[in-house]
Scaffold this motif. Structure first.
Motif, PDB file in Angstrom:
ATOM      1  N   ALA A  82       1.734   6.051  -6.831  1.00  0.00           N
ATOM      2  CA  ALA A  82       1.568   5.776  -8.257  1.00  0.00           C
ATOM      3  C   ALA A  82       0.223   6.311  -8.743  1.00  0.00           C
ATOM      4  N   PRO A  83       0.200   7.113  -9.813  1.00  0.00           N
ATOM      5  CA  PRO A  83      -1.077   7.574 -10.381  1.00  0.00           C
ATOM      6  C   PRO A  83      -2.023   6.423 -10.721  1.00  0.00           C
ATOM      7  N   ALA A  84      -1.472   5.246 -11.015  1.00  0.00           N
ATOM      8  CA  ALA A  84      -2.316   4.112 -11.383  1.00  0.00           C
ATOM      9  C   ALA A  84      -3.256   3.682 -10.258  1.00  0.00           C
ATOM     10  N   TYR A  85      -2.906   3.982  -9.005  1.00  0.00           N
ATOM     11  CA  TYR A  85      -3.677   3.470  -7.871  1.00  0.00           C
ATOM     12  C   TYR A  85      -4.355   4.571  -7.054  1.00  0.00           C
ATOM     13  N   HIS A  86      -4.342   5.785  -7.563  1.00  0.00           N
ATOM     14  CA  HIS A  86      -4.941   6.899  -6.818  1.00  0.00           C
ATOM     15  C   HIS A  86      -5.836   7.721  -7.741  1.00  0.00           C
ATOM     16  N   GLU A  87      -6.846   8.330  -7.133  1.00  0.00           N
ATOM     17  CA  GLU A  87      -7.622   9.349  -7.826  1.00  0.00           C
ATOM     18  C   GLU A  87      -6.932  10.692  -7.609  1.00  0.00           C
ATOM     19  N   PRO A  88      -6.855  11.517  -8.628  1.00  0.00           N
ATOM     20  CA  PRO A  88      -6.073  12.756  -8.509  1.00  0.00           C
ATOM     21  C   PRO A  88      -6.560  13.686  -7.402  1.00  0.00           C
ATOM     22  N   TYR A  89      -7.870  13.793  -7.234  1.00  0.00           N
ATOM     23  CA  TYR A  89      -8.366  14.718  -6.202  1.00  0.00           C
ATOM     24  C   TYR A  89      -7.896  14.279  -4.817  1.00  0.00           C
ATOM     25  N   ASN A  90      -8.024  12.992  -4.533  1.00  0.00           N
ATOM     26  CA  ASN A  90      -7.639  12.510  -3.208  1.00  0.00           C
ATOM     27  C   ASN A  90      -6.133  12.607  -2.976  1.00  0.00           C
ATOM     28  N   LEU A  91      -5.335  12.267  -3.997  1.00  0.00           N
ATOM     29  CA  LEU A  91      -3.889  12.373  -3.784  1.00  0.00           C
ATOM     30  C   LEU A  91      -3.469  13.835  -3.641  1.00  0.00           C
ATOM     31  N   ALA A  92      -4.087  14.727  -4.409  1.00  0.00           N
ATOM     32  CA  ALA A  92      -3.791  16.155  -4.247  1.00  0.00           C
ATOM     33  C   ALA A  92      -4.097  16.607  -2.828  1.00  0.00           C
ATOM     34  N   ARG A  93      -5.225  16.149  -2.281  1.00  0.00           N
ATOM     35  CA  ARG A  93      -5.588  16.498  -0.893  1.00  0.00           C
ATOM     36  C   ARG A  93      -4.558  15.977   0.100  1.00  0.00           C
ATOM     37  N   MET A  94      -4.167  14.708  -0.067  1.00  0.00           N
ATOM     38  CA  MET A  94      -3.261  14.090   0.906  1.00  0.00           C
ATOM     39  C   MET A  94      -1.896  14.757   0.902  1.00  0.00           C
ATOM     40  N   VAL A  95      -1.336  14.988  -0.281  1.00  0.00           N
ATOM     41  CA  VAL A  95       0.002  15.589  -0.327  1.00  0.00           C
ATOM     42  C   VAL A  95      -0.055  17.050   0.126  1.00  0.00           C
ATOM     43  N   ALA A  96      -1.126  17.753  -0.257  1.00  0.00           N
ATOM     44  CA  ALA A  96      -1.283  19.131   0.218  1.00  0.00           C
ATOM     45  C   ALA A  96      -1.453  19.163   1.735  1.00  0.00           C
ATOM     46  N   SER A  97      -2.194  18.195   2.261  1.00  0.00           N
ATOM     47  CA  SER A  97      -2.371  18.130   3.718  1.00  0.00           C
ATOM     48  C   SER A  97      -1.032  17.932   4.412  1.00  0.00           C
ATOM     49  N   LEU A  98      -0.192  17.049   3.848  1.00  0.00           N
ATOM     50  CA  LEU A  98       1.133  16.835   4.437  1.00  0.00           C
ATOM     51  C   LEU A  98       1.960  18.113   4.379  1.00  0.00           C
ATOM     52  N   ASP A  99       1.804  18.864   3.297  1.00  0.00           N
ATOM     53  CA  ASP A  99       2.543  20.123   3.203  1.00  0.00           C
ATOM     54  C   ASP A  99       2.087  21.108   4.276  1.00  0.00           C
ATOM     55  N   HIS A 100       0.786  21.144   4.543  1.00  0.00           N
ATOM     56  CA  HIS A 100       0.291  22.028   5.608  1.00  0.00           C
ATOM     57  C   HIS A 100       0.763  21.550   6.980  1.00  0.00           C
ATOM     58  N   ILE A 101       0.630  20.246   7.238  1.00  0.00           N
ATOM     59  CA  ILE A 101       1.010  19.717   8.551  1.00  0.00           C
ATOM     60  C   ILE A 101       2.495  19.932   8.821  1.00  0.00           C
ATOM     61  N   ARG A 133      -1.452   3.177 -18.583  1.00  0.00           N
ATOM     62  CA  ARG A 133      -0.725   3.632 -17.393  1.00  0.00           C
ATOM     63  C   ARG A 133       0.053   4.935 -17.644  1.00  0.00           C
ATOM     64  N   GLN A 134       0.790   4.992 -18.737  1.00  0.00           N
ATOM     65  CA  GLN A 134       1.626   6.152 -19.003  1.00  0.00           C
ATOM     66  C   GLN A 134       0.789   7.387 -19.328  1.00  0.00           C
ATOM     67  N   ALA A 135      -0.280   7.175 -20.107  1.00  0.00           N
ATOM     68  CA  ALA A 135      -1.123   8.315 -20.461  1.00  0.00           C
ATOM     69  C   ALA A 135      -1.791   8.898 -19.212  1.00  0.00           C
ATOM     70  N   ARG A 136      -2.231   8.025 -18.305  1.00  0.00           N
ATOM     71  CA  ARG A 136      -2.840   8.507 -17.062  1.00  0.00           C
ATOM     72  C   ARG A 136      -1.824   9.299 -16.244  1.00  0.00           C
ATOM     73  N   ALA A 137      -0.607   8.777 -16.134  1.00  0.00           N
ATOM     74  CA  ALA A 137       0.422   9.473 -15.354  1.00  0.00           C
ATOM     75  C   ALA A 137       0.746  10.827 -15.965  1.00  0.00           C
ATOM     76  N   ALA A 138       0.823  10.886 -17.291  1.00  0.00           N
ATOM     77  CA  ALA A 138       1.156  12.153 -17.946  1.00  0.00           C
ATOM     78  C   ALA A 138       0.091  13.210 -17.690  1.00  0.00           C
ATOM     79  N   GLU A 139      -1.171  12.797 -17.624  1.00  0.00           N
ATOM     80  CA  GLU A 139      -2.255  13.756 -17.356  1.00  0.00           C
ATOM     81  C   GLU A 139      -2.363  14.054 -15.866  1.00  0.00           C
ATOM     82  N   PHE A 140      -1.977  13.094 -15.054  1.00  0.00           N
ATOM     83  CA  PHE A 140      -2.174  13.156 -13.601  1.00  0.00           C
ATOM     84  C   PHE A 140      -1.308  14.249 -12.948  1.00  0.00           C
ATOM     85  N   VAL A 141      -0.048  14.309 -13.342  1.00  0.00           N
ATOM     86  CA  VAL A 141       0.884  15.209 -12.631  1.00  0.00           C
ATOM     87  C   VAL A 141       0.500  16.681 -12.817  1.00  0.00           C
ATOM     88  N   PRO A 142       0.307  17.168 -14.052  1.00  0.00           N
ATOM     89  CA  PRO A 142      -0.114  18.582 -14.165  1.00  0.00           C
ATOM     90  C   PRO A 142      -1.491  18.834 -13.557  1.00  0.00           C
TER      91      PRO A 142
END
Length: 354
Positions: A82-101, A133-142
């Motif tokens: 959920a974007p509400a509980y994550h910082e975008p930089y860290n979540l981008a790192r984690m999901v990208a890391s999973l994609d590499h692994i 919550r919704q405004a953060r999510a809308a900005e978070f994904v792009p």
């Protein structure tokens, strides 16, 4: 398919039951290996940063997915966050890391629904996850997509002879300043193998659905608006199966589980393997959805669906049962995205010259 995806047959994702996610790792790995052997497109690992009542939750989904990434080779691994509980930089790192692994098999399910218990774990001075919550999510994904693009393909040149490892012209500072988020970048990882890990989002959340690769919906019977919102993108309905070799045995399983009923969140299927398979085929043939997220009430239900229903779908030519690509994008019929940041920089340069 009505949705226009190039992927043949019914798309299938397994939402792993919490009893499996929180159980012995060996059993989880075995279940994932069996799903992969059956050709299931992806596993969905839920993640809720709050303790359930009277129980302990499973380990963090991103860590569990990383374990599965090295024990499987073809099946997709999608984590909920959920974007509400994550910082975008860290979540981008984690999901990208999973994609590499996983060599290009990662996905992210955008979770946007309210969760008071999780909200209570993430309040701090000046920040309340319940507010905006919704405004953060809308900005978070792009923003996550932009962070994945801060490295161009080929940015890590790794020239041992010259000692030049990075082409700085292909690594970009983002300097994002938005209504809710500020991130400088670049990401500290090279671009993911898929360009962007696959993004899944609820069709009912238009602010995030517009940026998703795959849309999800509850019961396929109520998916008309979601179908329209998905356009050419894959749309997955949600089903919970109670299946057994005979209809009588399936009804008994359903009754012992408290006889849950279909609602907007999911369709409950009760029957023998042929009947359950036909219900899935009917929805896809009508163009309601392109595939399904299958929720299992128990690990045994997951094994029964794999062993009893999938052979019917394969026999009817409606489920491929084998992988046609090395990446999750490829297996879902999705193209590797162009680098959006590079496109914007090129456009800005053109404007500067004109």
């Amino acid at each position: 398919m009505t949705g226009g995806t190039a992927a043949p047959g019914i798309l299938l994702g397994y939402q792993l039951p919490e009893a499996l996610l929180g159980g012995p790792t060996a059993e989880l790995v075995t279940a994932a290996e069996r799903a992969e052997a059956a050709g299931v497109h992806l596993l969905l690992l839920g993640d809720r940063p709050a303790a359930p009542p009277d129980a302990a939750g499973p380990p963090a989904a991103i860590l569990t997915a990383s374990v599965l990434a090295v024990r499987t080779r073809r099946i997709g691994l999608v984590v909920g966050a959920a974007p509400a509980y994550h910082e975008p930089y860290n979540l981008a790192r984690m999901v990208a890391s999973l994609d590499h692994i996983s060599a290009g098999r990662a996905g992210w399910l955008v979770v946007t629904g309210p969760d008071p218990a999780a909200d209570a774990n993430h309040r701090r001075e000046g920040a309340d996850p319940e507010v905006g919550r919704q405004a953060r999510a809308a900005e978070f994904v792009p923003l996550l997509r932009d962070l994945w693009d801060t490295w161009e393909d080929g940015g890590f040149v790794h020239e041992k002879e010259t000692g030049r490892f990075i082409d700085p012209a292909r690594v970009h500072v983002l300097d994002h300043v938005g209504p809710a988020l500020q991130v400088r970048g670049p990401l500290n990882l090279i671009r993911p193998p898929q360009g962007h890990p696959v993004v899944l989002a609820p069709a009912a959340e238009p602010l995030v659905a517009a940026e998703a690769d795959v849309l999800t919906v509850g019961s396929p019977d109520g998916a008309r608006a979601a179908r329209a919102a998905a356009g050419s993108r894959p749309l997955l309905g949600t089903v919970t199966p109670f299946v057994a070799p005979s209809e009588e045995a399936a009804r008994d399983l359903h009754a012992r589980a408290g006889a849950p009923a279909s609602d907007q969140e999911h369709a409950v299927l009760v029957g023998d393997p042929g009947a359950v398979a036909q219900r899935l085929v009917d929805w896809v043939e009508r163009g309601a959805v392109d595939g399904f997220t299958v929720r299992f009430p128990s690990p045994d239900a997951m094994a029964a669906f794999t062993g009893l229903v999938l052979p019917h779908l394969r026999g009817a030519g409606r489920f491929r049962g084998a992988y046609r690509a090395a990446t999750l994008r490829g297996n879902l019929g999705l193209a590797r995205p162009a680098n959006r940041l590079v496109e914007r920089l090129a456009l800005a340069a053109d404007r500067g010259r004109s």
